[in-house]
Design a protein around this motif. Structure first.
Motif, mmCIF file in Angstrom:
data_model
loop_
_atom_site.group_PDB
_atom_site.id
_atom_site.type_symbol
_atom_site.label_atom_id
_atom_site.label_comp_id
_atom_site.label_asym_id
_atom_site.label_seq_id
_atom_site.Cartn_x
_atom_site.Cartn_y
_atom_site.Cartn_z
ATOM 1 N N GLN A 129 11.315 38.707 102.417
ATOM 2 C CA GLN A 129 11.005 40.076 102.004
ATOM 3 C C GLN A 129 12.289 40.872 101.759
ATOM 4 O OE1 GLN A 129 8.406 41.792 104.971
ATOM 5 N NE2 GLN A 129 6.589 40.886 104.019
ATOM 6 N N PRO A 130 12.220 41.877 100.928
ATOM 7 C CA PRO A 130 13.391 42.741 100.743
ATOM 8 C C PRO A 130 13.898 43.272 102.078
ATOM 9 C CG PRO A 130 11.745 43.230 99.085
ATOM 10 C CD PRO A 130 11.106 42.260 100.047
ATOM 11 N N GLY A 131 15.210 43.251 102.232
ATOM 12 C CA GLY A 131 15.819 43.668 103.480
ATOM 13 C C GLY A 131 16.019 42.543 104.468
ATOM 14 N N GLY A 132 15.462 41.399 104.171
ATOM 15 C CA GLY A 132 15.567 40.252 105.063
ATOM 16 C C GLY A 132 16.875 39.496 104.900
ATOM 17 N N SER A 133 16.982 38.398 105.652
ATOM 18 C CA SER A 133 18.203 37.597 105.664
ATOM 19 C C SER A 133 17.887 36.118 105.486
ATOM 20 C CB SER A 133 18.952 37.782 106.991
ATOM 21 O OG SER A 133 19.370 39.120 107.165
ATOM 22 N N PRO A 171 15.366 42.246 95.695
ATOM 23 C CA PRO A 171 14.660 41.436 94.693
ATOM 24 C C PRO A 171 15.586 40.896 93.608
ATOM 25 C CG PRO A 171 13.350 43.353 95.254
ATOM 26 C CD PRO A 171 14.670 43.524 95.946
ATOM 27 N N GLU A 172 16.613 41.634 93.267
ATOM 28 C CA GLU A 172 17.538 41.165 92.234
ATOM 29 C C GLU A 172 18.426 40.014 92.694
ATOM 30 O OE1 GLU A 172 17.058 44.310 93.262
ATOM 31 O OE2 GLU A 172 18.965 45.443 93.334
ATOM 32 N N TRP A 187 29.991 29.670 95.580
ATOM 33 C CA TRP A 187 28.538 29.864 95.503
ATOM 34 C C TRP A 187 28.240 30.602 94.198
ATOM 35 C CZ3 TRP A 187 25.026 27.759 98.714
ATOM 36 C CH2 TRP A 187 25.456 27.316 99.965
ATOM 37 N N PHE A 188 27.225 30.122 93.523
ATOM 38 C CA PHE A 188 26.817 30.701 92.259
ATOM 39 C C PHE A 188 25.298 30.821 92.244
ATOM 40 C CE2 PHE A 188 30.888 30.427 90.097
ATOM 41 C CZ PHE A 188 31.558 29.514 90.905
ATOM 42 N N ARG A 189 24.781 31.616 91.342
ATOM 43 C CA ARG A 189 23.333 31.738 91.226
ATOM 44 C C ARG A 189 22.941 31.900 89.773
ATOM 45 N NH1 ARG A 189 22.571 37.681 94.143
ATOM 46 N NH2 ARG A 189 23.523 38.947 92.478
ATOM 47 N N GLN A 190 21.715 31.513 89.512
ATOM 48 C CA GLN A 190 21.184 31.633 88.164
ATOM 49 C C GLN A 190 19.743 32.080 88.238
ATOM 50 O OE1 GLN A 190 21.578 28.118 85.709
ATOM 51 N NE2 GLN A 190 21.405 29.327 83.832
ATOM 52 N N ALA A 191 19.480 33.232 87.674
ATOM 53 C CA ALA A 191 18.123 33.754 87.616
ATOM 54 C C ALA A 191 17.484 33.282 86.310
ATOM 55 C CB ALA A 191 18.151 35.281 87.679
ATOM 56 N N PRO A 192 16.165 33.250 86.268
ATOM 57 C CA PRO A 192 15.490 32.805 85.042
ATOM 58 C C PRO A 192 15.911 33.626 83.827
ATOM 59 C CG PRO A 192 13.937 32.930 86.848
ATOM 60 C CD PRO A 192 15.220 33.537 87.354
ATOM 61 N N GLY A 225 25.163 20.705 92.380
ATOM 62 C CA GLY A 225 23.929 20.081 92.830
ATOM 63 C C GLY A 225 22.733 20.714 92.149
ATOM 64 N N GLN A 226 21.561 20.435 92.659
ATOM 65 C CA GLN A 226 20.344 20.951 92.045
ATOM 66 C C GLN A 226 20.093 22.407 92.393
ATOM 67 O OE1 GLN A 226 17.248 18.233 93.282
ATOM 68 N NE2 GLN A 226 17.539 16.967 91.479
ATOM 69 N N GLY A 227 20.681 22.878 93.453
ATOM 70 C CA GLY A 227 20.470 24.260 93.829
ATOM 71 C C GLY A 227 19.311 24.438 94.786
ATOM 72 N N THR A 228 19.269 25.606 95.387
ATOM 73 C CA THR A 228 18.180 25.943 96.284
ATOM 74 C C THR A 228 17.641 27.317 95.893
ATOM 75 O OG1 THR A 228 17.545 26.086 98.621
ATOM 76 C CG2 THR A 228 19.702 26.982 98.052
ATOM 77 N N GLN A 229 16.331 27.418 95.840
ATOM 78 C CA GLN A 229 15.716 28.643 95.340
ATOM 79 C C GLN A 229 15.643 29.700 96.433
ATOM 80 O OE1 GLN A 229 14.743 29.404 92.203
ATOM 81 N NE2 GLN A 229 14.192 31.458 92.914
ATOM 82 N N VAL A 230 16.056 30.905 96.090
ATOM 83 C CA VAL A 230 15.914 32.067 96.957
ATOM 84 C C VAL A 230 15.054 33.073 96.212
ATOM 85 C CG1 VAL A 230 17.096 34.007 98.052
ATOM 86 C CG2 VAL A 230 18.104 31.712 98.147
ATOM 87 N N THR A 231 13.959 33.462 96.848
ATOM 88 C CA THR A 231 13.056 34.438 96.242
ATOM 89 C C THR A 231 12.906 35.610 97.197
ATOM 90 O OG1 THR A 231 11.846 32.698 95.079
ATOM 91 C CG2 THR A 231 10.764 34.837 95.285
ATOM 92 N N VAL A 232 13.217 36.796 96.707
ATOM 93 C CA VAL A 232 13.110 38.013 97.508
ATOM 94 C C VAL A 232 11.981 38.845 96.928
ATOM 95 C CG1 VAL A 232 14.319 40.013 98.436
ATOM 96 C CG2 VAL A 232 15.593 37.916 97.904
ATOM 97 N N SER A 233 10.915 38.922 97.690
ATOM 98 C CA SER A 233 9.734 39.600 97.183
ATOM 99 C C SER A 233 8.854 40.047 98.345
ATOM 100 C CB SER A 233 8.941 38.672 96.260
ATOM 101 O OG SER A 233 7.729 39.274 95.849
ATOM 102 N N SER A 234 8.176 41.159 98.152
ATOM 103 C CA SER A 234 7.231 41.621 99.163
ATOM 104 C C SER A 234 5.833 41.113 98.845
ATOM 105 C CB SER A 234 7.253 43.150 99.233
ATOM 106 O OG SER A 234 6.982 43.707 97.955
#
Length: 124
Positions: free
Chosen positions: A13-17, A88-89, A36-41, A115-124
């Protein structure tokens, strides 16, 4: 062959860790700058954080400064990304990679062994 195994991605959730881990095999991480890098859709891969070989120098993209912390345990051949006050961003596929350059070289072109990466989703 260098393999980077990531773990820790999840829905939060937003605000989480969350803490992401990147364990290396086939190389000794103390010899490399880690990034560390990230890629959003629909977006290009972007720099999140880098950490020098000793851990004494760390760089962060502006949007995560004060919220994310990179660290490394060379004895465990592992690097970490502690992510607090998630937004969320921050939702994206997170990847770690190695570089023979310096921690100040934050562009993805300086890094390899993705590597393949690991998904992080921040959403309520």
């Amino acid at each position: 062959q260098v393999q980077l195994v990531k773990s820790g991605g999840d829905l939060v959730q937003p605000g989480g860790s969350l803490r992401l881990s990147c364990a290396a095999s086939g190389c000794t991480v103390r010899s490399y700058v880690m990034g560390w890098f990230r890629q959003a859709p629909g977006k290009e891969r972007e720099f999140v954080a880098t950490i020098s070989r000793s851990g004494s120098s760390r760089y962060y993209t502006d949007s995560v400064k004060g919220r994310f912390t990179s660290s490394r345990d060379n004895a465990k051949n592992t690097v970490y990304l502690q992510m607090d006050t998630l937004k969320p961003e921050d939702t994206a596929l997170y990847s770690c990679a190695i570089s023979t350059g310096t921690a100040a070289n934050t562009m993805p072109v300086h890094f390899g062994s993705w590597g393949q990466g690991t998904q992080v989703t921040v959403s309520s």
